[in-house]
Write a protein that holds these residues in place. Structure first.
Motif, PDB file in Angstrom:
ATOM      1  N   HIS A  41       0.855  -1.191   0.000  1.00  0.00           N
ATOM      2  CA  HIS A  41       0.000   0.000   0.000  1.00  0.00           C
ATOM      3  C   HIS A  41       0.888   1.237   0.000  1.00  0.00           C
ATOM      4  O   HIS A  41       2.029   1.205   0.459  1.00  0.00           O
ATOM      5  CB  HIS A  41      -0.894   0.033   1.244  1.00  0.00           C
ATOM      6  CG  HIS A  41      -1.810  -1.127   1.389  1.00  0.00           C
ATOM      7  ND1 HIS A  41      -3.098  -1.136   0.931  1.00  0.00           N
ATOM      8  CD2 HIS A  41      -1.594  -2.354   1.945  1.00  0.00           C
ATOM      9  CE1 HIS A  41      -3.662  -2.308   1.206  1.00  0.00           C
ATOM     10  NE2 HIS A  41      -2.767  -3.058   1.831  1.00  0.00           N
ATOM     11  N   ASP A  42       0.330   2.328  -0.472  1.00  0.00           N
ATOM     12  CA  ASP A  42       1.047   3.600  -0.433  1.00  0.00           C
ATOM     13  C   ASP A  42       0.913   4.218   0.954  1.00  0.00           C
ATOM     14  O   ASP A  42       1.874   4.354   1.697  1.00  0.00           O
ATOM     15  CB  ASP A  42       0.486   4.525  -1.513  1.00  0.00           C
ATOM     16  CG  ASP A  42       1.401   5.706  -1.783  1.00  0.00           C
ATOM     17  OD1 ASP A  42       2.508   5.735  -1.212  1.00  0.00           O
ATOM     18  OD2 ASP A  42       1.022   6.606  -2.553  1.00  0.00           O
ATOM     19  N   VAL A  43      -0.331   4.576   1.342  1.00  0.00           N
ATOM     20  CA  VAL A  43      -0.599   5.160   2.658  1.00  0.00           C
ATOM     21  C   VAL A  43      -1.671   4.323   3.345  1.00  0.00           C
ATOM     22  O   VAL A  43      -2.742   4.094   2.782  1.00  0.00           O
ATOM     23  CB  VAL A  43      -1.082   6.618   2.546  1.00  0.00           C
ATOM     24  CG1 VAL A  43      -1.462   7.168   3.923  1.00  0.00           C
ATOM     25  CG2 VAL A  43      -0.012   7.488   1.901  1.00  0.00           C
ATOM     26  N   ILE A  44      -1.384   3.872   4.556  1.00  0.00           N
ATOM     27  CA  ILE A  44      -2.372   3.157   5.368  1.00  0.00           C
ATOM     28  C   ILE A  44      -2.737   4.022   6.560  1.00  0.00           C
ATOM     29  O   ILE A  44      -1.865   4.544   7.262  1.00  0.00           O
ATOM     30  CB  ILE A  44      -1.840   1.798   5.860  1.00  0.00           C
ATOM     31  CG1 ILE A  44      -1.678   0.821   4.692  1.00  0.00           C
ATOM     32  CG2 ILE A  44      -2.777   1.202   6.901  1.00  0.00           C
ATOM     33  CD1 ILE A  44      -1.161  -0.555   5.120  1.00  0.00           C
ATOM     34  N   ILE A  45      -4.041   4.160   6.800  1.00  0.00           N
ATOM     35  CA  ILE A  45      -4.555   4.840   7.988  1.00  0.00           C
ATOM     36  C   ILE A  45      -5.265   3.802   8.835  1.00  0.00           C
ATOM     37  O   ILE A  45      -6.232   3.179   8.384  1.00  0.00           O
ATOM     38  CB  ILE A  45      -5.526   5.974   7.619  1.00  0.00           C
ATOM     39  CG1 ILE A  45      -4.838   7.026   6.741  1.00  0.00           C
ATOM     40  CG2 ILE A  45      -6.091   6.622   8.878  1.00  0.00           C
ATOM     41  CD1 ILE A  45      -5.779   8.109   6.218  1.00  0.00           C
ATOM     42  N   VAL A  46      -4.779   3.583  10.052  1.00  0.00           N
ATOM     43  CA  VAL A  46      -5.436   2.655  10.968  1.00  0.00           C
ATOM     44  C   VAL A  46      -6.385   3.450  11.843  1.00  0.00           C
ATOM     45  O   VAL A  46      -5.970   4.240  12.685  1.00  0.00           O
ATOM     46  CB  VAL A  46      -4.410   1.897  11.837  1.00  0.00           C
ATOM     47  CG1 VAL A  46      -5.133   0.915  12.749  1.00  0.00           C
ATOM     48  CG2 VAL A  46      -3.412   1.152  10.966  1.00  0.00           C
ATOM     49  N   GLY A  47      -7.679   3.255  11.617  1.00  0.00           N
ATOM     50  CA  GLY A  47      -8.697   3.988  12.356  1.00  0.00           C
ATOM     51  C   GLY A  47      -9.571   4.809  11.445  1.00  0.00           C
ATOM     52  O   GLY A  47      -9.085   5.693  10.733  1.00  0.00           O
ATOM     53  N   GLY A  48     -10.859   4.539  11.454  1.00  0.00           N
ATOM     54  CA  GLY A  48     -11.802   5.278  10.622  1.00  0.00           C
ATOM     55  C   GLY A  48     -12.716   6.176  11.417  1.00  0.00           C
ATOM     56  O   GLY A  48     -13.892   6.337  11.084  1.00  0.00           O
ATOM     57  N   GLY A  49     -12.182   6.763  12.480  1.00  0.00           N
ATOM     58  CA  GLY A  49     -12.940   7.745  13.245  1.00  0.00           C
ATOM     59  C   GLY A  49     -12.768   9.124  12.646  1.00  0.00           C
ATOM     60  O   GLY A  49     -12.473   9.279  11.449  1.00  0.00           O
ATOM     61  N   HIS A 133       0.179  -6.452   5.625  1.00  0.00           N
ATOM     62  CA  HIS A 133       0.124  -5.322   4.704  1.00  0.00           C
ATOM     63  C   HIS A 133       1.350  -4.430   4.905  1.00  0.00           C
ATOM     64  O   HIS A 133       1.679  -4.057   6.023  1.00  0.00           O
ATOM     65  CB  HIS A 133      -1.160  -4.519   4.917  1.00  0.00           C
ATOM     66  CG  HIS A 133      -2.392  -5.319   4.645  1.00  0.00           C
ATOM     67  ND1 HIS A 133      -3.101  -5.225   3.475  1.00  0.00           N
ATOM     68  CD2 HIS A 133      -3.013  -6.273   5.393  1.00  0.00           C
ATOM     69  CE1 HIS A 133      -4.131  -6.067   3.506  1.00  0.00           C
ATOM     70  NE2 HIS A 133      -4.090  -6.707   4.659  1.00  0.00           N
ATOM     71  N   ARG A 134       1.989  -4.099   3.796  1.00  0.00           N
ATOM     72  CA  ARG A 134       3.175  -3.240   3.821  1.00  0.00           C
ATOM     73  C   ARG A 134       2.767  -1.839   3.361  1.00  0.00           C
ATOM     74  O   ARG A 134       1.871  -1.681   2.532  1.00  0.00           O
ATOM     75  CB  ARG A 134       4.260  -3.807   2.907  1.00  0.00           C
ATOM     76  CG  ARG A 134       5.544  -2.980   2.877  1.00  0.00           C
ATOM     77  CD  ARG A 134       6.648  -3.729   2.143  1.00  0.00           C
ATOM     78  NE  ARG A 134       7.077  -4.896   2.903  1.00  0.00           N
ATOM     79  CZ  ARG A 134       7.555  -6.008   2.368  1.00  0.00           C
ATOM     80  NH1 ARG A 134       7.636  -6.119   1.062  1.00  0.00           N
ATOM     81  NH2 ARG A 134       7.935  -7.009   3.136  1.00  0.00           N
ATOM     82  N   TYR A 135       3.434  -0.833   3.902  1.00  0.00           N
ATOM     83  CA  TYR A 135       3.086   0.550   3.588  1.00  0.00           C
ATOM     84  C   TYR A 135       4.340   1.377   3.344  1.00  0.00           C
ATOM     85  O   TYR A 135       5.430   1.042   3.812  1.00  0.00           O
ATOM     86  CB  TYR A 135       2.298   1.168   4.748  1.00  0.00           C
ATOM     87  CG  TYR A 135       3.001   1.047   6.087  1.00  0.00           C
ATOM     88  CD1 TYR A 135       4.010   1.940   6.474  1.00  0.00           C
ATOM     89  CD2 TYR A 135       2.679   0.016   6.973  1.00  0.00           C
ATOM     90  CE1 TYR A 135       4.675   1.811   7.690  1.00  0.00           C
ATOM     91  CE2 TYR A 135       3.343  -0.117   8.193  1.00  0.00           C
ATOM     92  CZ  TYR A 135       4.333   0.776   8.543  1.00  0.00           C
ATOM     93  OH  TYR A 135       4.982   0.639   9.748  1.00  0.00           O
ATOM     94  N   LYS A 136       4.134   2.474   2.617  1.00  0.00           N
ATOM     95  CA  LYS A 136       5.175   3.496   2.535  1.00  0.00           C
ATOM     96  C   LYS A 136       5.039   4.474   3.700  1.00  0.00           C
ATOM     97  O   LYS A 136       6.023   4.943   4.247  1.00  0.00           O
ATOM     98  CB  LYS A 136       5.087   4.236   1.197  1.00  0.00           C
ATOM     99  CG  LYS A 136       5.437   3.375  -0.018  1.00  0.00           C
ATOM    100  CD  LYS A 136       5.343   4.193  -1.289  1.00  0.00           C
ATOM    101  CE  LYS A 136       5.665   3.338  -2.522  1.00  0.00           C
ATOM    102  NZ  LYS A 136       5.510   4.119  -3.779  1.00  0.00           N
TER     103      LYS A 136
END
Length: 442
Positions: A41-49, A133-136
């Motif tokens: 993945h390019d950008v991962i955000i953990v949390g959808g608040g 999942h891998r991220y930048k």
């Protein structure tokens, strides 16, 4: 909330669990091992608040082609600041919840799972379905955990026996039912030790309930207690005199250094650990007819178990840039990060801009370009129809949006909180529209 953004987190962002304890998940318990081929993945955000969705929208307004993935298991998203108003019949609870997929930007990839482990050395994390999942870049916006089990007997009696809390969507209407029915007896309101979502929220339930009882002519028949585990009524000294006038007006029995430790709802009894001036702690029993509880609040277990957290378990970030202190590819924001600001939606609204600009700068190999000043806001609902609009930054510095004395209760601030701020939240903040949210440049 941010500046005028007083989109206060009376009760912060959506109360969803975006992380899980890897030692207790079914996969870990069965000895399952994660796939060795991570998904990129390019950008991962953990949390959808509030922080996660608002940040995704703000990033896309700057770089529409950016590939963003949000990890969030909950299908519902809550506007928690209004729950204190629900608890006194001033807001419709149905207007505080929306489907999560309706709020996530259309081009964002949504993974409806929880994060169970972080591996920042290898820029990857593991989800509750076992996938890796891998991220930048990684943004951690997981919020905090309401520790209902931290008070003995509480979970067994919540929602019955006169025991309630505006910190839960399903219980705020019960609060209103209890407030309407109580005409005499003893009402107790509690506040745990810091940090918590919006330090003023426990008092809001107190003042609004008293205001209602006063209007119905029954307040004189109700003995009202406020047991605060902290040593002061409010952490920003400038607002204490105004609040103390309402404590006196409602004849509230204020006890500081008094922490709720156990509840027996059926018996109508609560026990407090009370610390005296010499630091000695005694156990005090109180009977009640109405008990509004604010639970202890702690970091998520998965953050505490990871290398992302500080000694207390909060995502360890630089308090100005919100970049992780050890892993430059990672940023944190919201209630779960270590920045020493008030944990409010107002704070998140400004943090979103800081993270968006600094993240994009670091992707271009530049230094962070924006600083967070610790801004937070807490509309203190001191009576039905009036609010003390407390806005402040690091060190308790007053940061009022409007050129008015911020310690004076105002009808205009009530209108702002009840009618304007919910719209700002749903239609500006979560859409990446950063009205009055601009922080200072480095």
């Amino acid at each position: 909330m941010a500046s005028m953004t007083s989109l206060t987190n009376d009760l912060s962002t959506a109360e969803q669990i975006t992380t899980a304890d890897p030692t207790t998940t079914p996969l870990a318990a069965n000895g399952w091992k994660a796939d060795t081929q991570p998904v990129g993945h390019d950008v991962i955000i953990v949390g959808g608040g509030a922080g996660g969705i608002g940040l995704a929208a703000s990033l896309l307004r700057r770089e529409p082609a950016l590939q963003i993935t949000i990890i969030e298991p909950s299908e519902k998203h809550y506007y928690q600041p209004a729950w204190t108003l629900v608890g006194v019949g001033q807001f419709n609870p149905d207007n505080t919840v929306k489907p999560t997929p309706n709020l996530i930007p259309a081009t964002v990839n949504w993974l409806k799972h929880s994060a169970i482990a972080f591996d920042p050395e290898n820029n990857q994390l593991t989800l509750s379905d076992g996938s890796v999942h891998r991220y930048k870049n990684l943004i951690v916006a997981v919020g905090l955990k309401l520790d209902w089990g931290g008070i003995e007997g509480l979970e067994e009696t919540l929602g019955s026996n006169g025991v309630t809390s505006n910190y839960r969507f399903d219980l705020a209407p019960y609060t209103w039912s209890l407030v309407q029915k109580l005409e005499s007896g003893r009402a107790i309101f509690t506040q745990p030790g810091m940090p918590i979502k919006c330090a003023g929220a426990p008092q809001k339930a107190l003042y609004l309930s008293c205001s209602y009882w006063e209007s119905k002519g029954v307040l004189s028949k109700i003995s009202v207690d406020f047991d605060n585990a902290g040593g002061v009524l409010f952490g920003v000294a400038a607002f204490v005199p105004a609040l103390m006038r309402y404590i006196a007006r409602y004849k509230v029995n204020l006890t500081v250094n008094s922490n709720l430790v156990a509840v027996d709802g059926a018996a109508g009894k609560a026990w407090f650990a009370v610390k005296d001036g010499d630091g000695q702690i005694s156990r005090v029993e109180k009977s009640f007819d109405f008990l509004h509880v604010v639970p202890p609040q702690v970091p998520h277990d998965v953050i505490k178990a990871s290398r992302l957290g500080n000694a207390d378990g909060w995502v360890e970030v630089d308090q100005k840039t919100l970049q992780h202190v050890r892993y430059p590819a990672i940023f944190g924001l919201g209630d779960g990060c270590s920045a020493p600001n008030a944990k409010t939606v107002a704070a998140v609204r400004k943090q979103i801009v800081v993270v968006a600009e600094n993240l994009l700068a670091t992707r271009k190999k530049l230094a962070p370009v924006t600083e967070y000043d610790g801004y937070g806001a807490c509309p203190l609902t001191v009576e039905i129809g009036k609010i003390v609009l407390a806005e402040f930054g690091y060190g308790g510095k007053l940061m009022p949006t409007f050129p008015l004395d911020p310690t004076v209760p105002r009808r205009s601030a009530w209108i702002l909180k009840k009618s304007v701020l919910p719209a700002i939240y749903w239609y500006l903040m979560l859409k990446g529209r950063e009205w009055l949210a601009r922080p200072r440049k480095v």
